[in-house]
Design a protein around this motif. Structure first.
Motif, short mmCIF file in Angstrom:
data_model
loop_
_atom_site.label_atom_id
_atom_site.label_comp_id
_atom_site.label_asym_id
_atom_site.label_seq_id
_atom_site.Cartn_x
_atom_site.Cartn_y
_atom_site.Cartn_z
N VAL A 152 3.18 4.38 -1.28
CA VAL A 152 3.09 5.33 -2.39
C VAL A 152 4.50 5.82 -2.69
O VAL A 152 5.16 6.40 -1.84
CB VAL A 152 2.18 6.53 -2.02
N ASN B 278 0.82 -1.21 0.00
CA ASN B 278 0.00 0.00 0.00
C ASN B 278 0.85 1.27 0.00
O ASN B 278 0.34 2.37 0.17
CB ASN B 278 -0.93 0.01 1.22
N ARG C 56 6.14 9.71 -1.98
CA ARG C 56 5.19 10.46 -1.15
C ARG C 56 5.87 11.55 -0.33
O ARG C 56 5.33 12.64 -0.15
CB ARG C 56 4.45 9.50 -0.24
#
Length: 85
Positions: free
Chosen positions: A11, A9, A14
């Motif tokens: 990113v 999950n 980020r």
């Protein structure tokens, strides 16, 4: 601590914040050739060498004496004006 972590999950990028500014500058061909040649000798990108040069100049006070624009341009070869038909 866990033995393994899952990033399914996650990113990418980020929290990445670039610390450089992208700016277009115009350089004379001989100046660019100098930095490209130096970059090949040193094994680092020419943009990095230009940045190092500018940073050093700024850290040393950034004092530059420039002759008047008229004096600088009079020493440059003149372009021939093309005659319109």
């Amino acid at each position: 601590m866990r033995k393994e972590y899952s990033f399914k999950n996650g990113v990418r990028g980020r929290f990445y914040r670039p610390n450089k500014v992208q700016k277009t500058i115009r350089l004379d061909p001989d100046v660019l050739d100098f930095y490209i040649q130096l970059s090949e000798q040193e094994g680092i990108p020419y943009q990095t060498l230009i940045g190092i040069t500018l940073r050093k100049f700024a850290q040393e006070g950034g004092t530059l004496t420039i002759a008047s624009h008229a004096a600088r341009t009079s020493a440059l070869p003149r372009k021939k004006k093309s005659k319109a038909a």
